[in-house]
Write a protein that holds these residues in place. Structure first.
Motif, mmCIF file in Angstrom:
data_model
loop_
_atom_site.group_PDB
_atom_site.id
_atom_site.type_symbol
_atom_site.label_atom_id
_atom_site.label_comp_id
_atom_site.label_asym_id
_atom_site.label_seq_id
_atom_site.Cartn_x
_atom_site.Cartn_y
_atom_site.Cartn_z
ATOM 1 N N ASP A 24 0.836 -1.185 0.000
ATOM 2 C CA ASP A 24 0.000 0.000 0.000
ATOM 3 C C ASP A 24 0.880 1.248 0.000
ATOM 4 O OD1 ASP A 24 -2.081 -1.725 0.102
ATOM 5 O OD2 ASP A 24 -2.794 -1.165 2.084
ATOM 6 N N ASP A 26 2.814 4.523 1.073
ATOM 7 C CA ASP A 26 3.312 4.940 2.384
ATOM 8 C C ASP A 26 2.520 6.134 2.899
ATOM 9 O OD1 ASP A 26 5.259 3.003 2.446
ATOM 10 O OD2 ASP A 26 6.793 4.283 1.561
ATOM 11 N N MET A 27 2.345 6.181 4.221
ATOM 12 C CA MET A 27 1.649 7.294 4.848
ATOM 13 C C MET A 27 2.573 8.508 4.930
ATOM 14 S SD MET A 27 1.500 5.527 8.595
ATOM 15 C CE MET A 27 0.640 6.870 9.392
ATOM 16 N N CYS A 32 -4.645 9.132 8.682
ATOM 17 C CA CYS A 32 -5.515 9.471 7.547
ATOM 18 C C CYS A 32 -6.724 8.550 7.651
ATOM 19 C CB CYS A 32 -4.800 9.297 6.213
ATOM 20 S SG CYS A 32 -5.855 9.682 4.780
ATOM 21 N N GLY A 44 -7.220 4.324 -2.410
ATOM 22 C CA GLY A 44 -7.442 4.268 -0.968
ATOM 23 C C GLY A 44 -8.661 5.106 -0.659
ATOM 24 N N CYS A 47 -9.040 11.471 3.547
ATOM 25 C CA CYS A 47 -8.922 11.547 5.003
ATOM 26 C C CYS A 47 -10.103 12.282 5.627
ATOM 27 C CB CYS A 47 -7.642 12.271 5.402
ATOM 28 S SG CYS A 47 -6.128 11.589 4.710
ATOM 29 N N ASN A 89 -6.680 3.169 7.163
ATOM 30 C CA ASN A 89 -6.355 3.826 5.899
ATOM 31 C C ASN A 89 -4.904 4.319 5.902
ATOM 32 O OD1 ASN A 89 -7.182 4.749 3.303
ATOM 33 N ND2 ASN A 89 -7.332 6.844 4.097
ATOM 34 N N THR A 90 -4.143 3.938 4.895
ATOM 35 C CA THR A 90 -2.717 4.242 4.654
ATOM 36 C C THR A 90 -1.757 3.460 5.556
ATOM 37 O OG1 THR A 90 -2.343 6.131 6.167
ATOM 38 C CG2 THR A 90 -3.327 6.613 4.000
ATOM 39 N N GLN A 174 -4.291 -2.704 3.562
ATOM 40 C CA GLN A 174 -5.503 -2.297 4.268
ATOM 41 C C GLN A 174 -6.753 -2.901 3.631
ATOM 42 O OE1 GLN A 174 -5.182 1.991 3.751
ATOM 43 N NE2 GLN A 174 -6.730 1.966 2.146
#
Length: 220
Positions: A24, A26-27, A32, A44, A47, A89-90, A174
């Protein structure tokens, strides 16, 4: 105590693997939390406003108890992904619980976006995956043991006992996605043409129709 230690070890191993192999995005910030009602399509979810974030966005108790298995294959998957836990999420991780009736099967399927690791809570299972070289890698696993299914490869789990079984499955996504081989080929909308299926499986139209009838969703 030993069972708890095994679960902790399992989660530590999974966390290390997830960090190294996360697929996934990267944050780029602390949080988020998914705004599932935004109506905006992104890779995704958008936010949620940080002022509206609560502890409920990071909590889910749906894996605590066995699910009720009531289908012809004898298994039930309960997901704990970003659709159930918006705070994922993220973050690139999710879990599922899979419950099996006696002799139950989680049919051949793939996860296009994640590697899967299962930890057996109860029972004994025959599990395996098939490589792109058409080699079956399989093993019998029992309570407290772990097995890994590489990302994107067709795999299955079969309860080989006369009692119920269950596992916790971890994913480095996720929302790993699931494609059941049989359901994808025989119940898609629009339908895969019969002449494709008869040619691929080297059977007649009657056999294809029989499979489609068996797999068709039950009318309520």
């Amino acid at each position: 105590m030993q069972e708890m230690a095994a679960i902790v070890t399992y989660l530590v191993i999974f966390t290390v693997i997830s960090s190294a192999l996360a697929y996934d995005p990267d944050m780029l910030q602390d949080l988020c939390v998914a705004n599932t009602h935004a109506g905006i399509k992104v890779n995704g979810f958008t936010c949620k406003a940080e002022g509206n974030v609560t502890e409920a966005d990071f909590f889910f108790d749906g894996l605590a108890k066995p699910g009720k298995v009531n289908n012809s294959v004898g298994s039930l998957v309960t997901g704990a992904n970003v659709e159930k836990i918006p705070g994922l999420n993220t973050l690139g991780v999710s879990l599922s619980r899979i419950d099996y009736a006696a002799d139950g099967l989680n049919p051949p399927h793939t996860h296009p976006r994640a590697t899967e690791m299962i930890f057996v809570l109860e029972g004994e299972l025959d599990v395996g995956f098939i490589t792109t070289a058409n080699k079956l890698i399989s093993k019998t696993v029992k309570k407290g043991e772990i097995f890994v299914f590489p990302r994107g490869l067709v795999h299955f789990q079969k309860n080989n006992g006369d009692k119920e079984a269950s596992v916790i499955a971890a994913f480095n996504s996720q929302l790993p996605g699931t494609q059941s081989i049989a359901m994808t080929l025989f119940t898609s909308t629009p339908a895969v043409p019969d002449n494709v299926l008869t040619k691929a499986f080297q059977v007649g139209t009657k056999e294809i129709d029989k499979i489609k009838t068996k797999l068709a969703p039950k009318k309520s």
